[in-house]
Scaffold this motif. Sequence first.
Motif, PDB file in Angstrom:
ATOM      1  N   LYS A 190      -8.508  -0.087   1.968  1.00 39.12           N
ATOM      2  CA  LYS A 190      -8.076  -1.372   1.392  1.00 39.12           C
ATOM      3  C   LYS A 190      -8.480  -2.544   2.294  1.00 39.12           C
ATOM      4  O   LYS A 190      -8.878  -3.606   1.823  1.00 39.12           O
ATOM      5  CB  LYS A 190      -6.555  -1.392   1.192  1.00 39.12           C
ATOM      6  CG  LYS A 190      -5.975  -0.237   0.387  1.00 39.12           C
ATOM      7  CD  LYS A 190      -6.148  -0.382  -1.075  1.00 39.12           C
ATOM      8  CE  LYS A 190      -5.442   0.732  -1.827  1.00 39.12           C
ATOM      9  NZ  LYS A 190      -5.742   0.737  -3.252  1.00 39.12           N
ATOM     10  N   VAL A 224       2.565   1.092   7.769  1.00 37.25           N
ATOM     11  CA  VAL A 224       1.385   0.357   7.290  1.00 37.25           C
ATOM     12  C   VAL A 224       1.234  -0.968   8.031  1.00 37.25           C
ATOM     13  O   VAL A 224       0.132  -1.343   8.441  1.00 37.25           O
ATOM     14  CB  VAL A 224       1.461   0.130   5.761  1.00 37.25           C
ATOM     15  CG1 VAL A 224       0.353  -0.806   5.294  1.00 37.25           C
ATOM     16  CG2 VAL A 224       1.358   1.468   5.025  1.00 37.25           C
ATOM     17  N   LYS A 261      -2.844   6.089   6.320  1.00 37.56           N
ATOM     18  CA  LYS A 261      -3.750   5.346   7.204  1.00 37.56           C
ATOM     19  C   LYS A 261      -5.163   5.276   6.631  1.00 37.56           C
ATOM     20  O   LYS A 261      -5.829   4.233   6.699  1.00 37.56           O
ATOM     21  CB  LYS A 261      -3.760   5.974   8.601  1.00 37.56           C
ATOM     22  CG  LYS A 261      -2.475   5.713   9.382  1.00 37.56           C
ATOM     23  CD  LYS A 261      -2.513   6.332  10.768  1.00 37.56           C
ATOM     24  CE  LYS A 261      -1.217   6.037  11.534  1.00 37.56           C
ATOM     25  NZ  LYS A 261      -1.203   6.657  12.871  1.00 37.56           N
ATOM     26  N   GLN A 285       5.017  -4.637   3.742  1.00 35.82           N
ATOM     27  CA  GLN A 285       4.561  -3.241   3.769  1.00 35.82           C
ATOM     28  C   GLN A 285       5.618  -2.378   4.453  1.00 35.82           C
ATOM     29  O   GLN A 285       6.569  -2.889   5.046  1.00 35.82           O
ATOM     30  CB  GLN A 285       3.247  -3.138   4.570  1.00 35.82           C
ATOM     31  CG  GLN A 285       2.133  -4.069   4.140  1.00 35.82           C
ATOM     32  CD  GLN A 285       1.405  -3.607   2.889  1.00 35.82           C
ATOM     33  OE1 GLN A 285       1.598  -2.483   2.426  1.00 35.82           O
ATOM     34  NE2 GLN A 285       0.571  -4.463   2.332  1.00 35.82           N
ATOM     35  N   ILE A 323       0.843  -1.201   0.000  1.00 36.33           N
ATOM     36  CA  ILE A 323       0.000   0.000   0.000  1.00 36.33           C
ATOM     37  C   ILE A 323       0.874   1.246   0.000  1.00 36.33           C
ATOM     38  O   ILE A 323       1.822   1.352   0.774  1.00 36.33           O
ATOM     39  CB  ILE A 323      -0.941   0.001   1.231  1.00 36.33           C
ATOM     40  CG1 ILE A 323      -1.935  -1.162   1.139  1.00 36.33           C
ATOM     41  CG2 ILE A 323      -1.688   1.334   1.357  1.00 36.33           C
ATOM     42  CD1 ILE A 323      -2.774  -1.373   2.381  1.00 36.33           C
ATOM     43  N   ILE A 372      -2.051  -1.978  10.175  1.00 32.37           N
ATOM     44  CA  ILE A 372      -2.823  -3.179   9.836  1.00 32.37           C
ATOM     45  C   ILE A 372      -2.907  -4.116  11.032  1.00 32.37           C
ATOM     46  O   ILE A 372      -3.972  -4.659  11.345  1.00 32.37           O
ATOM     47  CB  ILE A 372      -2.212  -3.906   8.619  1.00 32.37           C
ATOM     48  CG1 ILE A 372      -2.428  -3.078   7.349  1.00 32.37           C
ATOM     49  CG2 ILE A 372      -2.819  -5.303   8.447  1.00 32.37           C
ATOM     50  CD1 ILE A 372      -1.752  -3.631   6.112  1.00 32.37           C
ATOM     51  N   THR A 422      -5.073   2.824   3.717  1.00 41.75           N
ATOM     52  CA  THR A 422      -4.968   1.451   4.223  1.00 41.75           C
ATOM     53  C   THR A 422      -6.300   0.974   4.780  1.00 41.75           C
ATOM     54  O   THR A 422      -6.717  -0.170   4.537  1.00 41.75           O
ATOM     55  CB  THR A 422      -3.873   1.360   5.303  1.00 41.75           C
ATOM     56  OG1 THR A 422      -2.637   1.826   4.763  1.00 41.75           O
ATOM     57  CG2 THR A 422      -3.697  -0.072   5.786  1.00 41.75           C
TER      58      THR A 422
END
Length: 420
Positions: free
Chosen positions: A182, A201, A176, A197, A163, A205, A179
């Motif tokens: 996604k 990220v 952010k 990543q 990302i 996550i 992400t």
Amino acid sequence: MKSKKDKLLNELLKLHPKYIDLSLDRLKTLLQKLGDPHLDLPKTIHIAGTNGKGSVQSFIRNILIKNGYSCDAYISPHLSNFNERIVLNNNHVSTKKLINTLEFVKKINENNPITFFEITTAAAFFLFQRTNSEFLILETGLGGRLDATNIIPKKLCSIITPISYDHEEYLGNTIKKITKEKLGITRKSKFVIISKQTNEVTKFISNKLINTNNVYTYGKEYKIGKVKKNNFVFKFKNTIKKISRPKLNGAHQIENASVALAFSEILSMNGFKMNFKKISIAIKETDWPGRLEILKYNNKIIILDGSHNIDGAKKLSQFLKDKNLKPVVLFGMLNNKKMDMFLKLIKSDISSLLAIKIPNENNAFSSNQIAENCNALSINHREVKNLKEALRIITTYDKKVFLITGSLYLVGKIRSELIN
């Protein structure tokens, strides 16, 4: 003269004033009229991310096919031909089947406002429901949470590829926010795979998926070990395997391959027959045109790379440095991309630039706009009127190596000329 398929696709483009309008409501209404085909699909692998979606999809599809499984796929954008977007039982949809399905879905839609991507996704679901394939790989078009592909209620596996910044006008202007959009595909997934990543990220996550089961993260559950000329080491939990190196160019393709390998291990753990030798061969032989693809044309070396965002530019720059190349660049780009940052990143890796407006793309930078940017960055350049002139220059130039980049649309258009 436009073909029947092209005319039909143009008609579908006109059904909604906006090319992109993120929502699931219009598609939901159409799918209900079609009998909800999205509720009856093969075991689905759903992929979102900024870069690498196509390569990961291609690696996984090749692994499944080599191991005897039938596989459908939904890919966007296409490179040269719209049929590339819909794969049925390991083959691109035939033009006849595509036209018949699009005409039927268009009729059922009754001219209601719907974006091009939504109505073509509905047509794809209609076809996928009828193939009896064992697997389906879905690439998101844009984002994840409100992407048309995310209307499906459940997935076997969701995959998040690298990302970075892209489409900020739709997804948000921070990494952010992007992400988070996604990650919208991970709901109701039996397994989730997170590719390599940035630290920021990965941390975001990890916090977001803290209550999600069966998450496989690069660097934790799986990773790449030593990389050699012909192979690399892949580590998954407590197992270590030596895998043939992909023929795809770029160090990042080994990282993309590791995601597909993690998926293979998860399948194997869940009762699917997977042959290690066939998996390794599949990784080596996977082909994905237009991504650091090298062709020969009239005694010239042509590198085709559809990179169009910052992360893509970084990977392209690294590849050129690794290969010690300084090509002449044919450059075109859509005008919602960060041209100045892209060119800044590859500036030291190129010898000169040919500026071109992407043919038949209204939303592309003009050759003059690209030239102005080159002036500001002190990049040696000249403007090119069309593809015919570009190919003439490439053929007669005293330079040996050329790079076409900035847009997958440009790469697709020139690739069709180069291989015909």
